[in-house]
Design an enzyme around this catalytic site. Structure first.
Site, short mmCIF file in Angstrom:
data_model
loop_
_atom_site.label_atom_id
_atom_site.label_comp_id
_atom_site.label_asym_id
_atom_site.label_seq_id
_atom_site.Cartn_x
_atom_site.Cartn_y
_atom_site.Cartn_z
N LYS A 17 0.84 -1.20 0.00
CA LYS A 17 0.00 0.00 0.00
C LYS A 17 0.88 1.25 0.00
CE LYS A 17 -2.91 2.62 3.23
NZ LYS A 17 -3.50 2.61 4.59
N ASP B 109 -2.57 10.42 3.35
CA ASP B 109 -3.94 9.99 3.64
C ASP B 109 -4.59 10.94 4.64
OD1 ASP B 109 -6.29 8.63 3.90
OD2 ASP B 109 -5.49 7.11 5.26
N LYS C 230 -9.82 12.60 8.71
CA LYS C 230 -9.19 12.24 9.97
C LYS C 230 -9.12 13.46 10.88
CE LYS C 230 -5.96 8.85 7.94
NZ LYS C 230 -6.35 7.65 8.70
N ASP D 213 1.95 6.68 5.27
CA ASP D 213 0.94 5.69 4.91
C ASP D 213 1.34 4.95 3.63
OD1 ASP D 213 -1.35 4.42 5.77
OD2 ASP D 213 -2.70 5.67 4.60
N ASP E 163 -12.09 6.59 4.62
CA ASP E 163 -10.80 6.42 5.28
C ASP E 163 -10.40 4.95 5.37
OD1 ASP E 163 -8.47 7.32 6.46
OD2 ASP E 163 -9.31 7.32 8.49
N GLU F 228 -9.48 3.29 2.78
CA GLU F 228 -9.11 3.34 1.36
C GLU F 228 -8.02 2.36 0.99
OE1 GLU F 228 -5.67 4.80 3.04
OE2 GLU F 228 -7.71 5.33 3.62
N ARG G 232 -7.47 -0.75 1.67
CA ARG G 232 -7.93 -2.07 1.22
C ARG G 232 -8.48 -2.03 -0.19
NH1 ARG G 232 -11.76 -2.48 6.27
NH2 ARG G 232 -9.90 -1.38 7.02
#
Length: 492
Positions: free
Chosen positions: A248, A253, A260, A271, A330, A332, A334
């Site tokens: 990933k 993010d 967030k 991230d 959030d 995202e 996956r």
């Protein structure tokens, strides 16, 4: 070029540097109520070290260090715990390296009496402890450029290649997002691997992702003007079906529309730590010539809110045709991983798919900042990771893949087939179960590295071979290389 920071060079020395201006790092081990010193030390130095231990100036505790003047030069002791304690050796030499990295251009590692494994880990510890990310500073502190190795039987080429991979992963994970948006990251990876004849890099542009139906990657990246990319690194190191590593890389993010909280958001530059680890592992695998066919897939996106962002209640058609209802923008990671995982399994013919992702805060709540969660139904793959973890010190804990929980992916869905975020509790398990739906029967392991990948509030718990000031440590590179090596030998 992504590899801003290069490890110190390694060379073998045929004589000791005692009495010179170059500091010498000496391991100190526990032996009952006393200490054990390596063989071959000058008698007066051995006496000095024992006297310093008796006065409590020197300690064998892992990671403890002492700087002692000797014959006009400097000796640095590295507390290594009990003989054979690989983690103690890594910590000791990393801590000692930190003591000299900003003051000396070179240092010597005294490894007499250490076996191949211990001496190699000592060298790796020293290299990792010397890391400084200074690309974005006007004044650079690091001076250390050369490590001389005396004695022992270390695998220097292995140590250098591993350190390069970890440094690379650290540089990528910690880079400010404006310096490495998806397109620049892709270009940097292409440049990085251009030196290898047996490595090909293919980059899927935004238009190609859109055309070929990578709905997860496209949707997450729609809110940013910096459009997403899918980076595919193909290493032809052996015959047979490939092993796929999927990382990933959310360059930044914000959470998207489900924004967030501002506290801690600056950490979200890391991230992309999973993707960074895959790039670093692919680099090291190619440098070492691991006898396996390995494919690295790095979906790279920026997840920010805007008028064009994907929205809660959207229904996304993924690359494999699965219809996913968005319940949280959030969640995202996956989505982009699922597209890459299914592509690896169905299009690229991977026999095994391993993903690394800073996926859930839930895993940090469960395991803290040092331990990654391992999710797999394969006992053989789990053993390979557990053995690799013991060797490298990169901690993992096997987590359950609870089939009963899988119902929560489908039951809340109103318009789609499954939701991307299920109920609050057991979030790390739900993330793993979501990803498993996209492997299409292939052997699969998911590493949720949200704790050690970003080093959330590790503070004093962080080992000295991690970077200072809470920076992402490049977790996963050493673990993956050990697992890949075992699989290439038929042991995984």
């Amino acid at each position: 070029m992504v590899l801003y920071t290069r490890p110190p060079r390694l060379s073998v020395s045929r004589e000791t540097f005692f009495g010179r201006q170059t500091p010498v790092v000496i391991p100190v081990f526990k032996e009952g109520d006393s200490i054990k010193l390596p063989e071959g030390l000058p008698q007066d130095l051995e006496s000095l070290l024992k006297e310093s231990y008796n006065s409590k100036a020197v300690s064998p505790e892992p990671g403890s260090v002492a700087k002692l003047p000797y014959r006009g030069g400097l000796v640095v002791t590295a507390g290594c715990g009990a003989p054979g304690d690989l983690e103690g050796v890594r910590r000791g030499f990393a801590a000692a390296s930190r003591q000299v990295v900003d003051s000396f251009e070179e240092a010597q590692l005294y490894l007499v009496g250490l076996d191949t494994v211990s001496s190699t880990e000592a060298v790796i510890g020293a290299l990792l402890g010397a890391y400084r990310l200074e690309e974005f500073k006007n004044t650079r502190k690091r001076k250390l450029q050369q490590l001389w190795v005396y004695g022992g039987e270390p695998r220097l080429d292995y140590a250098q290649a591993v350190a390069e991979g970890v440094y690379l992963a650290r540089d990528i994970a910690n880079a400010p997002p404006h310096r490495l948006p998806p397109a620049k990251l892709a270009a940097a990876v292409e440049d990085l691997f251009s030196k290898f004849d047996n490595v090909d890099v293919e980059v899927f542009s935004y238009d190609r992702l859109l055309e070929e139906g990578f709905g997860g990657i496209v949707s997450v990246g729609m809110g940013s003007e910096e459009k997403p990319r899918l980076i595919i690194i193909k290493y032809r190191g052996g015959a047979g079906e490939p092993i796929a590593l999927v990382g990933k890389a959310v360059v930044f993010d914000s959470g998207g529309i489900n924004l967030k909280p501002s506290q801690g958001m600056t950490l979200m530059r890391a991230d992309k730590a999973g993707g960074a680890a895959v790039v670093g592992a692919m680099w090291t695998a190619a440098r070492l010539g691991i006898k396996a066919s390995i494919i690295g897939l790095i979906p790279a996106v920026i997840n920010v809110p805007s008028g064009s962002s994907y929205l809660p209640s959207d229904v996304i058609r993924m690359w494999d045709g699965t219809m996913v209802e968005i319940t949280n923008t959030d969640a995202e990671g996956r989505l982009i991983l699922a597209d890459a995982i299914s592509y690896a399994a169905k299009q690229l013919g991977a026999k095994t798919v391993i993903d690394l992702a800073t996926l859930t805060g839930a895993i940090v709540v469960a395991l803290g900042p040092l331990i990654a969660g391992l999710f797999t139904r394969s006992d053989g793959l789990a053993r390979a990771f557990e053995e690799a973890s013991r060797t490298t010190g990169e901690k993992i804990w096997r987590m359950p893949m609870e089939d009963e929980y899988a119902k929560s992916l489908t039951q809340p869905a109103q318009a789609g087939e499954i939701v991307n975020a299920a109920q609050r509790y057991g979030g790390a398990i739900f993330g793993a179960l979501f990803l498993e739906r996209f492997v299409h029967g292939k052997e699969f392991a998911h590493l949720d590295i949200a704790g050690p990948g970003i080093a959330f509030e590790a503070g004093s718990l962080a080992p000295p071979y991690w970077p200072e000031k809470g920076m992402a440590p490049g977790y996963g590179v050493r673990l993956l290389i050990e697992v890949l090596s075992r699989m290439a030998r038929g042991g995984g």
